[in-house]
Design a protein around this motif. Structure first.
Motif, short mmCIF file in Angstrom:
data_model
loop_
_atom_site.label_atom_id
_atom_site.label_comp_id
_atom_site.label_asym_id
_atom_site.label_seq_id
_atom_site.Cartn_x
_atom_site.Cartn_y
_atom_site.Cartn_z
N GLN A 205 36.18 52.90 37.48
CA GLN A 205 36.76 52.12 38.57
C GLN A 205 38.01 51.36 38.11
O GLN A 205 38.90 51.09 38.91
CB GLN A 205 35.73 51.12 39.10
CG GLN A 205 34.54 51.76 39.79
CD GLN A 205 34.92 52.61 40.99
OE1 GLN A 205 35.92 52.35 41.65
NE2 GLN A 205 34.12 53.64 41.28
N ARG A 206 38.10 51.03 36.82
CA ARG A 206 39.26 50.28 36.31
C ARG A 206 40.51 51.14 36.17
O ARG A 206 41.60 50.63 35.97
CB ARG A 206 38.93 49.66 34.94
CG ARG A 206 37.85 48.60 34.95
CD ARG A 206 38.30 47.33 35.67
NE ARG A 206 37.34 46.27 35.48
CZ ARG A 206 36.24 46.10 36.20
NH1 ARG A 206 35.97 46.96 37.19
NH2 ARG A 206 35.41 45.09 35.97
N HIS A 208 41.81 53.20 38.41
CA HIS A 208 42.54 53.34 39.68
C HIS A 208 42.84 54.81 40.03
O HIS A 208 43.92 55.14 40.50
CB HIS A 208 43.84 52.54 39.63
CG HIS A 208 43.65 51.11 39.25
ND1 HIS A 208 42.96 50.21 40.05
CD2 HIS A 208 44.05 50.42 38.16
CE1 HIS A 208 42.95 49.02 39.46
NE2 HIS A 208 43.59 49.12 38.31
N THR A 210 43.47 57.40 38.29
CA THR A 210 44.51 58.10 37.53
C THR A 210 43.95 59.10 36.53
O THR A 210 44.70 59.71 35.77
CB THR A 210 45.39 57.08 36.77
OG1 THR A 210 44.56 56.27 35.94
CG2 THR A 210 46.14 56.20 37.75
#
Length: 359
Positions: A205-206, A208, A210
């Protein structure tokens, strides 16, 4: 004028951090640097840093099958292989500004976000993990040229709040992080297969969106009452990095020694006479048995055994004998499950995951 080595070391560290991160070194970081330098240079007194709660991404890496190699390879070969591996991994870790927390035998713990926090800690940690697996592939080429066996690594990542500081006494102290999130990173790593990188849902989740990762799966780990979601990291497209998987098993497997019995099937009839055996290895789809009596390949059987960790007696697993062999005076048989109840399947997966996570 005589230069204070501690002041010189602190200044060099501050300059390095400012150059690498582009950030001004805060007073809190200065205090931590001062304490770390004093510890490294043998400070006269132990003055622990105040406990600081901060979010850190923890990377845990472990060499698969290394302990078994120590029993079959000369000591010189083991030392050479381990030192080459640690040297190569350290180069990758430092390139991504990770902090090596500790080496423990054939495993290592690396911190991103302590003692210095940066906004891209999670991304650097994941990129570092992928690069470490790529480095293992190149390292194995070097091992093979030197007539040494291959090594494989599993990696787990977790992001969470920990307590960071210097712990110890006047005799010995070190900067480290402690807390449940550190233990969880180690548990997640234990589920990784050779060449795999597993990440916690928090880590995912941290980032984003990518990175490319699988859908989350739930695993049961020791110390947690509810299952934990993990994902397999596949690639980081923006950095052109892809994990070079080395193993594609259908499930995890755990070494055990569980008494069991099996009854041969004739058609749909379960014969009454039971053959005694021990389960040596168990996964979601099959078992490896040590038998008291021989059994033929192709036979269908019904298994009975207890999964004590989940307090569940197994009475409805059916399997087929896929292979048999003699090894060190023992008769072994590999069985593949052909049918099992829904509840049994759930309990079996929980049982295997708890065994894997407890190692």
């Amino acid at each position: 004028m005589k230069t204070d080595p501690r002041m010189e070391a602190r200044s060099r560290l501050q300059a390095l951090l400012a150059r690498e991160t582009g950030a001004v070194v805060s007073s809190a970081v200065e205090a931590e640097l001062a304490d770390i330098v004093d510890a490294a240079l043998g400070g006269p007194e132990f003055s622990p840093l105040p406990a600081v709660s901060r979010e850190v991404t923890i990377l845990v890496a472990d060499l698969r099958g290394f302990i078994a190699l120590t029993a079959s390879q000369p000591a010189g070969t083991i030392v050479t292989m381990l030192n080459l591996c640690l040297e190569r991994m350290s180069e990758v870790i430092y390139r991504y500004q990770g902090v090596i927390d500790k080496f423990t035998g054939d495993s290592m713990t690396v911190l991103f976000g302590a003692p210095v926090e940066q906004p891209d800690d999670v991304m650097r940690a994941m990129a570092c993990a992928v690069e470490m697996q790529l480095a293992m592939r190149l390292l194995n080429d070097q091992y093979q040229r030197g007539r040494m066996p291959e090594l494989f690594m599993g990696i787990g990542l977790n992001t969470g709040t920990v307590i960071a500081g210097r712990f110890g006494s006047e005799a010995f102290s070190q900067y480290t992080v402690i807390g449940n999130q550190v233990s969880l990173a180690s548990r997640i790593e234990s589920f990784s297969l050779r060449g795999q990188v597993l990440i916690s849902e928090t880590t995912y989740q941290r980032c984003h969106g990518t990175v490319s990762a699988t859908e989350p799966v739930e695993v049961f780990v020791a110390g947690k009452l509810v299952p934990v979601k993990v994902r397999e990291l596949i690639a980081i497209p923006s950095l052109h990095l892809k994990v070079p998987r080395q193993e594609f098993r259908r499930s995890h497997r755990a070494e055990v020694r569980i008494p069991c019995s099996l009854q041969i099937l004739e058609g749909t009839t379960v014969l009454p006479n039971a053959i005694k055996a021990h389960i040596l290895d168990i996964g979601y789809h099959g078992v490896l048995l040590e038998l008291d009596l021989p059994i033929e390949v192709g036979f269908d059987v019904k298994l009975n055994f207890d999964m004590t960790l989940v307090e569940y007696p197994v009475t409805d697993i059916y399997a087929r004998v896929m292979k048999t062999k003699h090894e060190d005076g023992h008769l072994l048989a590999g069985l593949e499950f052909t049918a099992l109840g829904t509840e049994t399947n759930t309990k079996l997966q929980m049982f295997v995951q708890m065994l894997v996570g407890a190692n």
